[in-house]
Design an enzyme around this catalytic site. Structure first.
Site, PDB file in Angstrom:
ATOM      1  N   GLU A   1       0.845  -1.192   0.000  1.00  0.00           N
ATOM      2  CA  GLU A   1       0.000   0.000   0.000  1.00  0.00           C
ATOM      3  C   GLU A   1       0.882   1.244   0.000  1.00  0.00           C
ATOM      4  OE1 GLU A   1      -3.750   1.676   2.653  1.00  0.00           O
ATOM      5  OE2 GLU A   1      -2.123   0.607   3.667  1.00  0.00           O
TER       6      GLU A   1
ATOM      7  N   LYS B   1     -10.271   0.639  -2.040  1.00  0.00           N
ATOM      8  CA  LYS B   1     -10.384   0.220  -0.632  1.00  0.00           C
ATOM      9  C   LYS B   1     -11.750   0.602  -0.058  1.00  0.00           C
ATOM     10  CE  LYS B   1      -7.689   0.654   3.678  1.00  0.00           C
ATOM     11  NZ  LYS B   1      -6.541   1.374   4.277  1.00  0.00           N
TER      12      LYS B   1
ATOM     13  N   CYS C   1      -4.813  -3.600   3.225  1.00  0.00           N
ATOM     14  CA  CYS C   1      -4.491  -3.268   4.610  1.00  0.00           C
ATOM     15  C   CYS C   1      -5.651  -3.453   5.598  1.00  0.00           C
ATOM     16  CB  CYS C   1      -3.946  -1.846   4.676  1.00  0.00           C
ATOM     17  SG  CYS C   1      -3.072  -1.454   6.233  1.00  0.00           S
TER      18      CYS C   1
END
Length: 438
Positions: free
Chosen positions: A197, A272, A314
């Site tokens: 990321e 995300k 993440c």
């Protein structure tokens, strides 16, 4: 003793090598291939410890119990003063041995440990003569009887590379670092390289984040498409600061996971969906929503040379519904590129990744940011690959570098056959946690 009736064997205790990187350390990388069980040694045998230091390693005078004689003497080294010592890795969950578990030509499962330096400094060490393998440092475990025939050589399995970097606000320097690792991954034979990321940059504040962001058709992503074509491998770009089509209206960006094929074409994008807005004592507060919009949907798993890859980023790893949905949609590899915090990292990082692997029976690949990015932020690192049994099969040490792992889909399928958890779910009692993707 395993009580399953077919295809299983007593857990094995592999050993790995530990190699010191010397004064010009880029990072000690342990590549644990064909990951059999990492067991705690029995009480009667004290675990030996690696005596590596920055400037030297003290090789053992005699091989540890259970290792072949070829491990007794350190090999001649490319770099003077470099030593090798065998040690037992940290204990992990025991893993059953299926017939598809890769092994060398002697039926000897093994683990690899080596250093990634810039290409012109790459070390090539060979401890066990007679193996037809690439020039990596190899330490064989003791051969054991097998209950099933080996279905394929480990060197025929797809190889993936997991890159660990320390991004800063300097985008061109970040690209230079990432490109060097990607080229090294290609040279080592990887078919897919994973970047963490924020591989493009990590800014000091939301205003700088917005200023440095680019659209998908911008210059920076163009450089990565050219890199993928040049190296001939797929790239997982784990979290690109994307100015979307609604940039003019919202003045906010997306945290976008971009998957490029070996021709440099964008084959999938995932934005995300879970934004990290948290306040952890001792860690800089995170307010991702100050500059970022949540993605509207999940992306169906994508077929790659390594297997079907499900995309996440993440903080998504804290939501098992997402990983279950990807697994039910056919994912064989889940990827969580991350910039995990230095406080939550030691407590949650490995636990969450192994949990996602076990519950979905998928490989989990997690490329991570490491170290101090600037005066306001630092990341935990510990990039790793976890197999469907929950064993960490590859891990980066401190500093920028990469680790490698082979993906054994035959092992994955056999595990799912012997432990068919998805067939045993009871949606009539608790609903469909993680609805399959349409």
């Amino acid at each position: 003793m395993w009580d399953w009736s077919q295809g299983l064997h007593q857990p094995r205790t592999p050993r790995s090598s530990c190699i010191d990187s010397g004064p010009s350390r880029v990072g000690l990388l342990r590549v644990l291939r064909a990951s059999p069980a990492l067991q705690t040694p029995p009480p009667s045998r004290r675990r030996s410890r690696c005596s590596c230091r920055r400037d030297r390693c003290s090789p053992p005078s005699s091989p540890p119990a259970g290792l072949p004689a070829c491990a007794a003497q350190p090999p001649p080294c490319v770099t003077s003063g470099l030593g090798v010592t065998a040690h037992s890795p940290r204990a992990s969950a025991s893993r059953p041995l299926f017939g598809s578990d890769p092994a060398d030509g002697f039926g000897c499962p093994f683990m690899l440990g080596f250093i990634i330096r810039p290409p012109h400094q790459f070390l090539s060490l060979l401890l066990c003569p007679g193996l037809r393998i690439p020039p990596l440092s190899v330490l064989c475990a003791q051969p054991r009887p097998r209950t099933m025939a080996v279905s394929s050589s480990s060197w025929e399995l797809p190889l993936v590379a997991v890159c660990q970097v320390t991004s800063t606000p300097d985008k061109q320097q970040n690209f230079k670092t990432c490109a060097e690792l990607v080229r090294e991954a290609a040279r080592l034979g990887a078919c897919l390289a994973f970047l963490p990321e924020a591989f493009d940059f990590i800014a000091r504040d939301p205003a700088e984040t917005l200023r440095l962001s680019e659209p998908l058709d911008g210059n920076l992503l163009g450089e990565y498409t050219q890199l993928a074509r040049e190296c001939g491998l797929w790239l997982s770009l784990g979290g690109f600061h994307e100015r979307g089509q609604d940039w003019e209206q919202t003045q906010k960006i997306y945290n976008c996971h971009v998957l490029l094929n070996s021709k440099g074409s964008v084959v999938a994008t995932y934005r995300k969906t879970h934004l990290c807005d948290v306040e952890i004592p001792g860690q800089e507060p995170m307010r991702e929503s100050n500059s970022t919009l949540p993605g509207p949907s999940l992306e169906s798993p994508v077929s790659t040379p390594a297997g079907k890859v499900g995309l996440a980023i993440c903080y998504d790893m804290r939501f098992p519904e997402l990983s279950l949905a990807l697994a039910q949609a056919g994912a064989e590899i889940l990827t969580y590129p991350s910039a995990f915090g230095s406080i939550t990292g030691p407590a949650h990082w490995e636990v969450l990744l192994r949990a996602r692997a076990i519950e979905t029976q998928c490989y989990v690949v997690a490329a991570a940011q490491y170290g101090c990015h600037h005066e306001k932020r630092a990341s935990y690192g510990h990039s790793m690959v976890v197999d469907p049994w929950g064993t960490v099969v590859a891990r980066c040490s401190e500093g920028p570098g990469l680790c490698l792992a082979r993906i054994d889909l035959n092992y994955l399928r056999q595990l799912r056959q012997h432990l068919p958890v998805f067939q045993h779910r009871r949606p009539d009692l608790y609903g469909n946690l993680g609805h399959p993707l349409s």
